[in-house]
Design an enzyme around this catalytic site. Structure first.
Site, mmCIF file in Angstrom:
data_model
loop_
_atom_site.group_PDB
_atom_site.id
_atom_site.type_symbol
_atom_site.label_atom_id
_atom_site.label_comp_id
_atom_site.label_asym_id
_atom_site.label_seq_id
_atom_site.Cartn_x
_atom_site.Cartn_y
_atom_site.Cartn_z
ATOM 1 N N TYR A 1 22.556 10.189 28.982
ATOM 2 C CA TYR A 1 22.863 11.163 27.927
ATOM 3 C C TYR A 1 24.068 10.677 27.142
ATOM 4 O O TYR A 1 24.938 10.016 27.712
ATOM 5 C CB TYR A 1 23.131 12.564 28.489
ATOM 6 C CG TYR A 1 24.382 12.685 29.326
ATOM 7 C CD1 TYR A 1 25.600 13.008 28.744
ATOM 8 C CD2 TYR A 1 24.343 12.476 30.687
ATOM 9 C CE1 TYR A 1 26.747 13.109 29.506
ATOM 10 C CE2 TYR A 1 25.481 12.584 31.467
ATOM 11 C CZ TYR A 1 26.678 12.901 30.870
ATOM 12 O OH TYR A 1 27.819 12.987 31.626
ATOM 13 N N ARG B 1 26.427 7.887 28.069
ATOM 14 C CA ARG B 1 26.290 7.569 29.493
ATOM 15 C C ARG B 1 24.999 6.836 29.801
ATOM 16 O O ARG B 1 23.932 7.204 29.324
ATOM 17 C CB ARG B 1 26.341 8.856 30.334
ATOM 18 C CG ARG B 1 27.696 9.511 30.326
ATOM 19 C CD ARG B 1 28.684 8.780 31.212
ATOM 20 N NE ARG B 1 28.482 9.123 32.600
ATOM 21 C CZ ARG B 1 29.141 10.107 33.206
ATOM 22 N NH1 ARG B 1 30.019 10.830 32.551
ATOM 23 N NH2 ARG B 1 28.918 10.364 34.465
ATOM 24 N N HIS C 1 32.491 20.249 38.934
ATOM 25 C CA HIS C 1 32.382 19.518 37.667
ATOM 26 C C HIS C 1 33.533 19.839 36.731
ATOM 27 O O HIS C 1 33.702 19.195 35.706
ATOM 28 C CB HIS C 1 31.056 19.840 36.986
ATOM 29 C CG HIS C 1 29.879 19.520 37.856
ATOM 30 N ND1 HIS C 1 29.337 20.438 38.721
ATOM 31 C CD2 HIS C 1 29.181 18.381 38.026
ATOM 32 C CE1 HIS C 1 28.331 19.869 39.360
ATOM 33 N NE2 HIS C 1 28.218 18.629 38.964
#
Ligand code: GLN
Ligand code: ZN
Length: 765
Positions: free
Chosen positions: A518, A521, A701
């Site tokens: 994405y 990445r 995260h």
């Protein structure tokens, strides 16, 4: 005979776009510098395809982030929170939607069908005012034209776009996204007329949704959309492209009857049934774009085999009506084999990345028109033969052992509640036991040690010493925090699949085989080329070293077979489940060796089990059966007192909960805190779960440190639907991306919360 490429990777052979994007985002380079890198990449890709001889070269498949976000920009569907004031959408608004900015978070991202690519989910509703707000498609068309290359501009089709969207916040969940068709078609018409004016004679609409299980009103939307668009086509050749599976019979009928459409593209690699549909009847006079070169894998095409299929298709559709193509965009494969320095020549001869696939497509097209490149074909045939017969591929013993697994079942003999009792006698854990998912922060220092060891700059002795020191620090920290079941922190691992792949036979690794996941990445999946076996124990040394440092139970940490499979490029010469069974047997050996080394708790991560779920419902059962079976194979041989954990990074498994239960793990830890208790609703609805379960109590995260009260609140909510004696307390996922300054206080609060509730529960008795 003509050739076509559905789409091409954007990152560049050396991830040039990634570095240009990240440097721009970091404020280290200007927008112009980024645009320059992007233009160079586009130009070199177009020139390469033109140089090879491809007739239909795609444009607008480049993206600074994602093609769905590009479509959102084209339609001016910017969510209001980004304060866009109209006009052409620039980097500011575009990257804010993709990545968020200081005051507003990013839009949601989700998986693109069953690939590892993620797209930005459009947020739509009845009040969205659409407008033609990004001229990227026409700009790129003109850019190629200025280089002397006439391309076929590619757009995400209007129906797929809407079906990939979600209702914006505040819009009813039941809102019919397809009702917006009438509003977006006028924008598509503007784009089409712009492209025509710029000189385009072809246009490609990607409508991959057509391969899914669609309802009849959804299929009707396709007919409606293209009938509407037809008036703007005038003279334009229109290709509707599908990919990732075969097109179901009803959708095939809808597709091939679309108004104004002159060509249809099919994935013939994953869609073997489509061939039968084409044989059963293909609109005369229309063009068939035959996706015969696999865009989802890295294997060289079997050119002779493909040529036969193409010839049989040509007999049906007619001589000038067949176009040789890729099965889908080449976005999902690696970029160029030329950059591979680590692979030996034999393995290299079996492979083909995007740049090589372009050559294959062209060679097939030429062969069909009687200009077969004999040398190229015979080299290909030789490579195919060498792959079939190479002793590096086949291991009779492994083949036999894996074949013996089929049709039989593998389960632990004692049921889970009796096993949990036996384990508790041995482990003697408090109620609400605390644990973590495996990895601890990966410091700069740690990465340096691993890198230098790999590059042989430090000795094995120095390396082992450094890793032991790290494990000892992590063990000490967990004891200080008073965590109940410890982990060694995974400091020796770069990646949870690569670490195992490097130690198993049958795996190869590329130096540069990056695939976009994405935005900027990329991932570099290992290649499984041969039968998989485990020559030596892989984790026993580190796990027993860690166990030797503490009296508390130390979890052995493994990656499960389904996850290893789903995150690799898998061989295409045997069914996926066979490869998975082979990996399962290798992991089984490891599990049993850990048990022999007195590791009483073993976690087998299946982070990617759900993402392997096939696109079509009819295929779910079969996949889930062999996937879950593979997991059970790994641990069916352990004693009752050995506690098997598994971990999953998602909680949207309401639909597969019975398969999760059927994995028969003793304890499962799962992501929970980001998904508004979606998980708990499963249990609220009455699904019985008797094994241990640890729904993550905080989101790893985010750098945010959750308070003890907040965590306790979460645990209490879980206790409302789950029995006290099966609940575990743990974070959502591994801690490797966090800093110690975040991890320490967060875990401190997690342990306090568990203790607080234990006390409350004890006094309530
Ligand atoms: N054990 C792994 C870790 O903690 C699990 C990672 C994952 O689930 N993706 O890093
Ligand atoms: Zn995880």
């Amino acid at each position: 005979m003509a050739s076509h490429i559905v789409g091409y990777p954007r990152m560049g052979p050396n991830r040039e776009l990634k570095f240009a994007l990240e440097s721009h985002w970091d404020g280290k380079s200007s927008a112009e510098e980024l645009q320059k890198v992007a233009a160079e990449l586009r130009s070199s890709i177009w020139k390469q395809m033109a140089g090879v001889g491809i007739k239909y070269i795609p444009s607008n498949t480049f993206s600074y982030y994602d093609q769905v976000l590009d479509t959102t920009s084209m339609l001016g569907a910017v969510p209001p929170r980004y304060n866009w004031n109209g006009g052409e959408i620039g980097f500011d608004t575009y990257f804010s939607m993709a990545r968020g900015n200081a005051s507003v978070p990013a839009m949601e991202m989700t998986k693109w069908f069953d690939t590892n690519y993620h797209y930005i989910v459009p947020e739509l509703g009845p009040d969205v005012k659409f407008s033609y707000a990004s001229h990227k498609a026409v700009t790129e068309y003109k850019e190629a034209k200025a280089l002397g290359i006439d391309t076929i501009p590619v757009l995400v089709g209007p129906v797929s776009y809407l079906l990939l969207s979600k209702p914006a916040k505040g819009v009813e969940k039941s809102f019919q996204l397809l009702s917006l068709l009438d509003k977006i078609i006028p924008i598509y018409k503007e784009v089409i007329s712009d492209l025509k004016e710029a000189g385009a004679s072809w246009i490609q609409f990607d409508e991959p949704q057509l391969v899914l299980d669609l309802e009849s009103h959804q299929l009707e939307a396709f007919s409606r959309a293209y009938s509407e668009l037809e008036s703007s086509f005038g003279g334009l050749n229109v290709l509707v492209e599908t990919y990732f599976a075969d097109v179901p019979a009803a959708a095939f009928k809808t597709l091939t009857s679309l108004k104004g459409v002159t060509a249809f593209g099919f994935d013939l690699v994953r869609g073997s049934k489509t061939i039968d549909l084409i044989k059963g009847g293909f609109s005369s006079g229309k063009l068939l774009f035959a996706g015969i070169v696999d865009g989802r894998n890295i294997w060289a095409n079997d050119l002779d085999g493909s040529l036969n299929i193409l010839k049989s298709l040509e007999d049906i559709v007619g001589k000038d009506k067949l176009v040789v193509s890729t099965s889908c965009s080449l976005l999902h494969t690696a970029v160029d084999l030329v950059n591979e320095t680590k692979l030996d020549d034999e393995i290299k001869s079996w492979l083909s990345f995007a740049a090589q696939k372009v050559v294959e497509v062209n060679a097939l097209a030429k062969a069909l028109s009687g200009q077969k490149d004999e040398a190229f074909f015979s080299a290909n045939a030789a490579a195919q033969a060498s792959r079939k017969s190479s002793p590096r591929v086949t291991n009779e013993a492994v083949q036999k052992a894996a074949a013996a697994l089929k049709g039989s079942d593998h389960r632990r003999t004692t049921n889970v509640s009796a096993r949990l009792d036996a384990q508790q006698k041995k482990l003697n854990l408090p109620i609400l036991p605390t644990t973590t998912i495996g990895s601890f922060p990966q410091t700069v220092e740690l990465r340096r040690v691993r890198r230098e060891y790999k590059a042989k700059k430090i000795s094995e002795e120095e390396y082992v010493k450094a890793i032991k020191q790290e494990i000892s620090n992590v063990v000490k920290l967990q004891e200080e925090l008073d965590i109940d079941v410890l982990v060694h922190g995974e400091p020796e691992r770069n990646d949870m699949v690569e670490y195992f792949g490097e130690q198993l036979s049958g795996f190869a690794f590329t130096a540069n085989g990056w695939v976009q996941s994405y935005g900027s990445r990329c991932v570099k999946p290992p290649i499984i080329y041969g039968d998989v076996s485990r020559p030596n124990p892989m984790t026993v040394f580190w796990s027993s070293t860690a166990q030797g440092m503490t009296k508390r139970p130390m979890k052995g940490m493994l990656t499960g077979p389904v996850t290893i499979l789903n995150w690799s490029f898998v061989r295409n010469d045997q069914p996926r489940f066979e490869t998975c069974y082979q990996i399962a047997l290798a992991i089984k050996d490891e599990v049993e060796d850990l048990e022999k080394a007195n590791i009483n708790v073993i976690q087998i991560d299946e982070a990617a089990l759900r993402e392997g779920l096939p696109l079509r419902k009819a295929e779910h059962d079969f996949y889930l059966k062999w996937a879950v079976h593979s997991f059970r194979i790994t641990n069916c041989g352990v004693q009752d007192t050995t506690q098997i954990h598994t971990h999953m990074c998602y909680s949207n498994f309401n639909d597969i909960i019975h398969s999760i239960i059927d994995m028969d793990a003793d304890v499962i830890t799962i992501e929970n805190s980001r998904s508004d208790e979606k998980l708990l609703s499963v249990f609220r609805e009455g699904v019985k779960y008797g094994a241990g379960i640890g729904p993550g109590v905080y989101d790893i995260h985010s750098p945010r440190i959750p308070s003890a009260e907040e965590i306790a609140d979460r645990v209490n909510k879980m206790l409302a639907v789950l029995d006290t004696n099966i609940l575990w307390v743990n974070p959502d996922c591994g801690l490797k991306t966090r800093k110690y300054t975040e991890v320490k206080p967060a875990l401190e609060n997690m342990v306090s919360a568990a203790k607080l509730i234990r006390t409350q529960l004890a006094s309530a008795k």
